[in-house]
Design a protein around this motif. Structure first.
Motif, PDB file in Angstrom:
ATOM      1  N   ARG A  22       0.819  -1.329  -0.164  1.00  0.00           N
ATOM      2  CA  ARG A  22       0.019  -0.076  -0.133  1.00  0.00           C
ATOM      3  C   ARG A  22       1.029   1.154   0.264  1.00  0.00           C
ATOM      4  O   ARG A  22       0.501   2.277  -0.623  1.00  0.00           O
ATOM      5  CB  ARG A  22      -1.142  -0.012   1.120  1.00  0.00           C
ATOM      6  N   ALA A  23       1.809   0.761   0.736  1.00  0.00           N
ATOM      7  CA  ALA A  23       2.770   2.752   0.713  1.00  0.00           C
ATOM      8  C   ALA A  23       3.359   2.459  -0.729  1.00  0.00           C
ATOM      9  O   ALA A  23       3.473   4.124  -0.953  1.00  0.00           O
ATOM     10  CB  ALA A  23       3.988   2.394   1.722  1.00  0.00           C
ATOM     11  N   LEU A  24       3.773   1.587  -1.321  1.00  0.00           N
ATOM     12  CA  LEU A  24       4.319   1.329  -2.558  1.00  0.00           C
ATOM     13  C   LEU A  24       3.056   2.266  -3.374  1.00  0.00           C
ATOM     14  O   LEU A  24       3.350   2.499  -4.442  1.00  0.00           O
ATOM     15  CB  LEU A  24       5.042   0.219  -2.955  1.00  0.00           C
ATOM     16  N   GLY A  25       1.597   2.146  -3.070  1.00  0.00           N
ATOM     17  CA  GLY A  25       1.004   2.831  -4.278  1.00  0.00           C
ATOM     18  C   GLY A  25      -0.354   1.707  -5.154  1.00  0.00           C
ATOM     19  O   GLY A  25      -0.838   1.638  -5.481  1.00  0.00           O
ATOM     20  N   ALA A  26      -0.060   0.049  -4.287  1.00  0.00           N
ATOM     21  CA  ALA A  26      -0.559  -0.917  -5.520  1.00  0.00           C
ATOM     22  C   ALA A  26      -2.031  -0.881  -4.588  1.00  0.00           C
ATOM     23  O   ALA A  26      -2.266  -0.046  -3.921  1.00  0.00           O
ATOM     24  CB  ALA A  26       0.535  -2.144  -4.721  1.00  0.00           C
ATOM     25  N   ALA A  27      -2.719  -1.485  -5.494  1.00  0.00           N
ATOM     26  CA  ALA A  27      -3.903  -2.226  -4.927  1.00  0.00           C
ATOM     27  C   ALA A  27      -3.812  -3.241  -4.812  1.00  0.00           C
ATOM     28  O   ALA A  27      -3.757  -3.965  -4.974  1.00  0.00           O
ATOM     29  CB  ALA A  27      -4.519  -1.950  -6.120  1.00  0.00           C
ATOM     30  N   VAL A  28      -4.259  -3.104  -3.108  1.00  0.00           N
ATOM     31  CA  VAL A  28      -4.197  -4.482  -2.335  1.00  0.00           C
ATOM     32  C   VAL A  28      -5.693  -4.813  -1.788  1.00  0.00           C
ATOM     33  O   VAL A  28      -6.655  -3.950  -1.664  1.00  0.00           O
ATOM     34  CB  VAL A  28      -3.604  -4.927  -1.543  1.00  0.00           C
ATOM     35  N   GLU A 316       8.022  -8.323   4.187  1.00  0.00           N
ATOM     36  CA  GLU A 316       7.966  -7.662   3.610  1.00  0.00           C
ATOM     37  C   GLU A 316       8.709  -7.858   2.254  1.00  0.00           C
ATOM     38  O   GLU A 316       8.063  -6.408   1.191  1.00  0.00           O
ATOM     39  CB  GLU A 316       9.057  -6.105   4.617  1.00  0.00           C
ATOM     40  N   ILE A 317       9.492  -8.976   2.546  1.00  0.00           N
ATOM     41  CA  ILE A 317      10.646  -8.805   0.925  1.00  0.00           C
ATOM     42  C   ILE A 317       9.353  -9.100  -0.250  1.00  0.00           C
ATOM     43  O   ILE A 317       9.826  -9.222  -1.521  1.00  0.00           O
ATOM     44  CB  ILE A 317      11.602 -10.161   0.991  1.00  0.00           C
ATOM     45  N   ALA A 318       8.464 -10.017   0.212  1.00  0.00           N
ATOM     46  CA  ALA A 318       7.577 -10.190  -1.126  1.00  0.00           C
ATOM     47  C   ALA A 318       6.918  -9.631  -1.650  1.00  0.00           C
ATOM     48  O   ALA A 318       6.965  -8.821  -3.024  1.00  0.00           O
ATOM     49  CB  ALA A 318       6.955 -11.843  -0.558  1.00  0.00           C
ATOM     50  N   ALA A 319       6.696  -8.256  -1.085  1.00  0.00           N
ATOM     51  CA  ALA A 319       5.636  -6.757  -1.442  1.00  0.00           C
ATOM     52  C   ALA A 319       7.317  -6.623  -2.375  1.00  0.00           C
ATOM     53  O   ALA A 319       6.533  -5.654  -3.332  1.00  0.00           O
ATOM     54  CB  ALA A 319       5.708  -6.448  -0.015  1.00  0.00           C
ATOM     55  N   LEU A 320       7.958  -6.312  -1.612  1.00  0.00           N
ATOM     56  CA  LEU A 320       8.547  -5.491  -2.566  1.00  0.00           C
ATOM     57  C   LEU A 320       9.311  -6.138  -4.023  1.00  0.00           C
ATOM     58  O   LEU A 320       9.255  -5.638  -4.845  1.00  0.00           O
ATOM     59  CB  LEU A 320      10.470  -5.021  -1.878  1.00  0.00           C
ATOM     60  N   GLY A 321       9.270  -7.376  -3.857  1.00  0.00           N
ATOM     61  CA  GLY A 321       9.385  -8.421  -5.487  1.00  0.00           C
ATOM     62  C   GLY A 321       8.298  -8.782  -5.888  1.00  0.00           C
ATOM     63  O   GLY A 321       8.625  -8.210  -6.860  1.00  0.00           O
ATOM     64  N   ILE A 322       6.756  -8.350  -5.567  1.00  0.00           N
ATOM     65  CA  ILE A 322       6.203  -8.139  -5.933  1.00  0.00           C
ATOM     66  C   ILE A 322       5.570  -6.560  -6.852  1.00  0.00           C
ATOM     67  O   ILE A 322       5.654  -6.905  -8.325  1.00  0.00           O
ATOM     68  CB  ILE A 322       4.917  -8.345  -5.266  1.00  0.00           C
ATOM     69  N   ALA A 323       6.461  -5.790  -6.726  1.00  0.00           N
ATOM     70  CA  ALA A 323       6.620  -4.800  -6.517  1.00  0.00           C
ATOM     71  C   ALA A 323       7.344  -4.009  -7.727  1.00  0.00           C
ATOM     72  O   ALA A 323       7.167  -3.561  -8.762  1.00  0.00           O
ATOM     73  CB  ALA A 323       6.502  -3.723  -6.085  1.00  0.00           C
ATOM     74  N   GLY A 324       8.196  -4.987  -7.757  1.00  0.00           N
ATOM     75  CA  GLY A 324       9.141  -4.936  -8.337  1.00  0.00           C
ATOM     76  C   GLY A 324       8.758  -5.829  -9.248  1.00  0.00           C
ATOM     77  O   GLY A 324       8.973  -4.699 -11.154  1.00  0.00           O
ATOM     78  N   LEU A 326       5.894  -6.075 -11.345  1.00  0.00           N
ATOM     79  CA  LEU A 326       5.057  -5.432 -11.541  1.00  0.00           C
ATOM     80  C   LEU A 326       5.325  -4.254 -11.816  1.00  0.00           C
ATOM     81  O   LEU A 326       3.643  -3.541 -13.026  1.00  0.00           O
ATOM     82  CB  LEU A 326       3.352  -5.537 -10.472  1.00  0.00           C
ATOM     83  N   GLY A 327       6.533  -3.607 -11.513  1.00  0.00           N
ATOM     84  CA  GLY A 327       5.923  -2.415 -12.174  1.00  0.00           C
ATOM     85  C   GLY A 327       5.770  -1.553 -11.475  1.00  0.00           C
ATOM     86  O   GLY A 327       5.833  -0.213 -11.521  1.00  0.00           O
ATOM     87  N   ILE A 328       5.529  -1.843 -10.721  1.00  0.00           N
ATOM     88  CA  ILE A 328       5.295  -0.515  -9.146  1.00  0.00           C
ATOM     89  C   ILE A 328       6.300   0.037  -8.670  1.00  0.00           C
ATOM     90  O   ILE A 328       6.598   1.476  -8.022  1.00  0.00           O
ATOM     91  CB  ILE A 328       4.014  -1.018  -7.906  1.00  0.00           C
ATOM     92  N   ALA A 329       7.857  -0.427  -8.451  1.00  0.00           N
ATOM     93  CA  ALA A 329       8.521  -0.411  -7.238  1.00  0.00           C
ATOM     94  C   ALA A 329       9.671  -0.195  -8.563  1.00  0.00           C
ATOM     95  O   ALA A 329      10.061  -1.473  -9.337  1.00  0.00           O
ATOM     96  CB  ALA A 329       8.933  -0.796  -5.949  1.00  0.00           C
ATOM     97  N   ALA A 330      10.231   0.885  -8.664  1.00  0.00           N
ATOM     98  CA  ALA A 330      11.793   0.470 -10.045  1.00  0.00           C
ATOM     99  C   ALA A 330      12.912  -0.163  -9.520  1.00  0.00           C
ATOM    100  O   ALA A 330      13.427  -0.500 -10.399  1.00  0.00           O
ATOM    101  CB  ALA A 330      11.808   2.043  -9.880  1.00  0.00           C
TER     102      ALA A 330
END
Ligand SMILES: Cc1cc2nc3c(=O)[nH]c(=O)nc-3n(C[C@H](O)[C@H](O)[C@H](O)COP(=O)(O)OP(=O)(O)OC[C@H]3O[C@@H](n4cnc5c(N)ncnc54)[C@H](O)[C@@H]3O)c2cc1C
Lengths: 459, 373
Positions: A22-28, A316-324, A326-330
């Motif tokens: 959510r902090a990275l802006g994903a729809a969760v 948290e690690i998985a959240a970052l992996g997913i965000a990366g 899906l192109g949500i975190a660069a």
């Protein structure tokens, strides 16, 4: 409805992943069977915070409050009291809330659905009033309920000790504790240096033990435990020092550790790895928690038993992996370093090798007359004889005996069948596969599936 | 090892042919890629149905019906067969008219196994059925069996008759020279005079290996099994023109199917359940039996079987390659035919011909060359 990420499980792993995403802006969206967030460890924490049960549940339990509050504030859509009963490629998730089924889609799925207690068949384990420590703890956390009468605990590992402590804190009594742990082996001691770093945790374990010894009977070095009774549990017997012992008992709580919940990843045909030391299967994960299937991630105990602190970090690690992905975190790697996630995880897992070596799963030979599959009441003997007539394939045993065909779909008997096939065919257990898991992941009613929208159009 | 016959495929059709041929003194080996009954024969609803059969199949089906009533004589076990009847419902007047027309046509051919029933009959055979059902067709001698018990019985009887069964044995190549087949498998070489292609959903693959390339689709019918409930449904129930079949097993569980199709994997090696498609069969069941709404479903699955364009099987000698017999393509209704088709294939193995006219079932109708021409 459509989301970036669907998270299954609102325990430490699922909540921390949701907060990060959510902090990275994903729809969760976060889905959980329980009526409130917390998972197994922090079950009912919001309600219990104001109750007399709270202090008795211990320090770790209190730590969950902050995480739950952060999750509530994260803005993730949260579906409590909801079961995910089917996941199809795409990803399409089928859910039921209050008897109504529906369908959502997500670009990525995070399974943070935790662990289940390892089923341990022994003579009499299916008798009423023989239950698992985990089930007893759920009763305690969800309604402050304590068992009544002469309570015996049989098992090994931290959970029975923790539960016993909680029970004693609330003024309960334990008639006796049958410690099934084998004496620590040298291999366990060799891992102590790592464990000492987490001295706080170890000391707590020793304190539990002392409390339990003071409360009643502590029995070690026994074999052939049997729960006996006509309609329900009446007494326990066991063998020790060449003699059969017998005590009256009203309740027996058993526990032999926990194993990952793998039905979801098995149903989705992810690759799994056999953990020989702990005797369980876990999905094969990359360094972000991604399974062998793209955009399907696992965090927390569902990916391998690590406890709640490690689960929080792996979420948290998985959240970052997913965000990366899906192109949500660069820059997921930078974020990972900045938050010291690898160091935090290493610390959280420091005691694990010691615990794993201290509490290996029981490996006693099952007698032929012991029930292995409680749903269909299939004995170990029936499984052995089917195994002798078929290849080392659990599906063949299932077809021949009905073992694993009941509502639990092998959650209770899967590992037993695997072990018996290995025994009969002279194979290492890890070489025998697990049951094929078929939908639904949770039993749902015909009315619920019929209530699916759009189903009519598919006719 | 060299034998008279090598049967490829350990489903019920492979086992039935193996058993009945071995009983007549020929030497038989059977190879199965997984374990016997792993595919359609284990996934089946196991309905024993002459009702609504394609007329081309009826002679075989009526012979099989007779065998099901005396199954113990064939495999020393009744295979859980119960003659509980098969009821095909008409949910509206149009369906009933079509059923009546079919029965009239059968009667004209001198076949009297199907009986037209009205709404009152339906209520008495099936108490609790929704009142919108206006009638249907009933066959009292039809019923259903226990597929796993049938597989065990056929396997054990085949072994007793001298058949060598090798499981976890995938056939990877077939060559023929000097009137002899040589089969390479993951468990070594097998040799035989004759080969029987009973490979179910993979029969096309075996046909290619054997040099008689055939084309078929794969049916991926889905089933639902529920928790045990008090006995309330006696016959096997279907509904004219709808994707529904419903029965209560001897275990007390309900089995719902009816041909809703799952998703076939791209490599055609497995099939997965498609919940949305399955929901339509469940809706059909609830429409006919509203009180089932609260029953919990426990498990679903999708079975795999070869399907021909005309939905009737391929049975008989290859017209292209010598020493090759095909038996597959039952298109979702081959369970009932197991005893008679096995007898016919045993005839072909032992005598080279049989009393049934197999013209409708010839392989050439699905040959790839013909399709291309
Ligand atoms: C869901 C479902 C419901 C059904 N309901 C009914 C019903 O109610 N009534 C009815 O009459 N029929 C029904 N049927 C149909 C019936 O079950 C089948 O027609 C019948 O079981 C087919 O048997 P088989 O032996 O031809 O095929 P299978 O049982 O599929 O056997 C073929 C075997 O060949 C093996 N094989 C394939 N390739 C190789 C290879 N290269 N080497 C070695 N082995 C190989 C496979 O592993 C498989 O075990 C149903 C089918 C399904 C799927």
């Amino acid at each position: 409805m459509s989301y970036d990420v669907a998270i299954i499980g609102a325990g430490p792993a699922g909540m921390s992943a949701a907060v990060r995403l959510r902090a990275l802006g994903a729809a969760v969206i976060v889905i959980d069977e329980q009526p409130a967030p917390g998972g197994q460890i922090f079950r009912g924490i919001e309600r219990n915070a104001a109750s007399p049960v709270f202090p008795a549940l211990g320090e770790d339990y209190a730590k969950g409050c902050a995480l739950v509050a952060a999750f509530r504030a994260s803005g993730a859509e949260y579906l409590p009291s909801t079961q995910v009963w089917q996941i199809e490629d795409g990803w399409n998730l089928f859910l039921t809330t209050e008897r109504k089924a529906r369908h959502i889609t997500a670009r990525a799925v995070l399974l943070a659905n935790g662990a289940q207690e390892r089923p341990v068949p022994f003579p009499g384990w299916t008798l009423p009033n023989v239950m698992t420590v985990g089930a007893a703890q759920i009763l305690l956390k969800s309604g402050g309920m304590l068992p009544e009468g002469r309570i015996w605990i049989a098992g090994a590992g931290p959970l029975p000790l923790l539960y016993a402590t909680q029970l004693l804190n609330l003024g309960g009594r334990i008639a006796g504790y049958l410690d099934t742990a084998t004496t620590p082996k040298l291999s366990a001691l060799a891992r102590l240096p790592g464990a000492w770093r987490e001295f706080g945790n170890l000391a707590k374990g020793l304190r539990w033990l002392r409390d339990v010894r003071r409360s009643g009977m502590m029995i070690k070095g026994f074999s052939d435990l049997r729960a006996e009774g006509e309609e329900r549990l009446e007494h326990l017997t066991w063998e020790a020092a060449g003699k059969r012992h017998r005590v009256e008992a009203d309740v027996l709580l058993v526990h032999e550790g926990v194993v990952p919940r793998i039905h979801e990843t098995l149903a989705l045909r992810c690759e799994h790895i056999w953990n020989e030391e702990q005797g369980y299967l876990a999905p094969k994960l990359d360094r972000w928690g991604q399974t062998s299937r793209k955009d399907l991630f696992v965090a927390g105990d569902a990916g391998g038993i690590g406890g709640w602190m490690a689960a929080t970090v792996s979420g948290e690690i998985a959240a970052l992996g997913i965000a990366g992905q899906l192109g949500i975190a660069a820059n997921p790697d930078d974020l990972r370093q900045a938050a010291h996630l690898d160091q935090r995880r290493a610390r959280a897992l420091a005691l694990r090798p010691f615990l794993d070596a201290l509490y290996p799963p029981p490996r006693t030979r099952l007698a032929d007359d012991v029930i292995a599959c409680r749903c269909e009441e299939v004995t170990a003997g029936a499984i052995r004889s089917a195994a002798r007539n078929s290849p080392a394939d659990p599906s063949a045993v299932k077809a021949a005996t009905r073992c694993g065909m009941g509502p639990c779909q092998g959650r209770q008997c899967g590992y037993t069948v695997q072990a018996l096939l290995a025994e009969v065919h002279g194979l290492p257990i890890g070489d025998v596969s697990f049951f094929h898991i078929r939908p639904p992941l949770k039993p749902i009613t015909l009315g619920e599936i019929a209530s699916l929208e759009h189903a009519e159009g598919a006719a | 090892m060299s034998t008279d016959v090598l049967i490829i495929g350990g489903g019920l059709h492979g086992l039935s042919a193996a058993l009945q041929a071995a009983r007549r003194g020929v030497s038989v080996q059977l190879v199965e890629r997984h374990f016997v009954g792993r595919h359609a024969s284990g996934a089946t609803a196991a309905g024993v149905r002459t009702l609504g059969r394609n007329v081309a199949e009826l002679p075989l089906s009526l012979e099989a019906a007779e065998s099901w009533h005396h199954m113990k004589a064939l495999v020393d076990d009744d295979c859980g067969f119960v003659a509980c009847g098969q009821l095909q419902l008409a949910e509206d007047g149009e369906a009933l008219a079509k059923i009546a027309k079919r029965i009239a046509r059968l009667e004209a051919m001198g076949l009297h196994h199907e009986r037209l029933v009205d709404a009152d009959d339906v209520q008495s055979v099936l108490p609790g059925v929704s009142p919108h059902c206006v009638g249907g067709a009933f066959v009292s001698g039809d019923g259903s069996a226990d597929p796993h018990r049938a597989i065990r019985a056929f396997r054990d009887a085949a072994k007793k008759a001298g058949v060598t069964i090798v499981e976890e044995c995938l056939v990877t190549s077939l060559t023929r020279s000097a009137g002899h087949w040589r089969a390479e498998t993951i468990r070594g070489i097998f040799e035989a005079r004759l080969i029987v292609n009973a490979a179910g959903a993979w029969a096309d693959h075996i046909s290619v290996l054997a040099g008689d390339p055939l084309r078929h689709a794969i049916r991926t019918s889905m089933m639902v099994v529920t928790e045990r409930v008090a006995p309330r449904i006696k016959p096997v129930v279907s509904s004219f023109g709808r994707r529904l079949s419903l029965k209560q097993t001897s275990q007390g569980t309900l089995l719902i199917g009816g041909g809703s199709q799952g998703k076939l994997a791209a490599d055609r090696q497995s099939a997965a359940v498609d919940i949305t498609a399955l929901a339509s069969s469940v809706q059909a069941a609830i429409r006919v039996f509203p009180e089932l709404r609260g029953v919990r479903m426990v498990r679903t699955w999708a079975g795999m079987e070869a399907m021909t364009p005309d939905h009737i099987p391929v049975i008989g000698f290859s017209q292209k390659v010598e020493g090759l017999i095909h038996v597959f393509g039952f298109s979702g209704h081959g369970f009932q035919l197991v005893p008679s088709v096995g007898r016919v294939v045993a005839d072909l193995i032992c005598e080279g011909h049989t009393n049934h006219n197999l013209d409708a079932f010839r392989a050439s109708r699905i040959a790839i060359e013909r399709v291309a021409a």
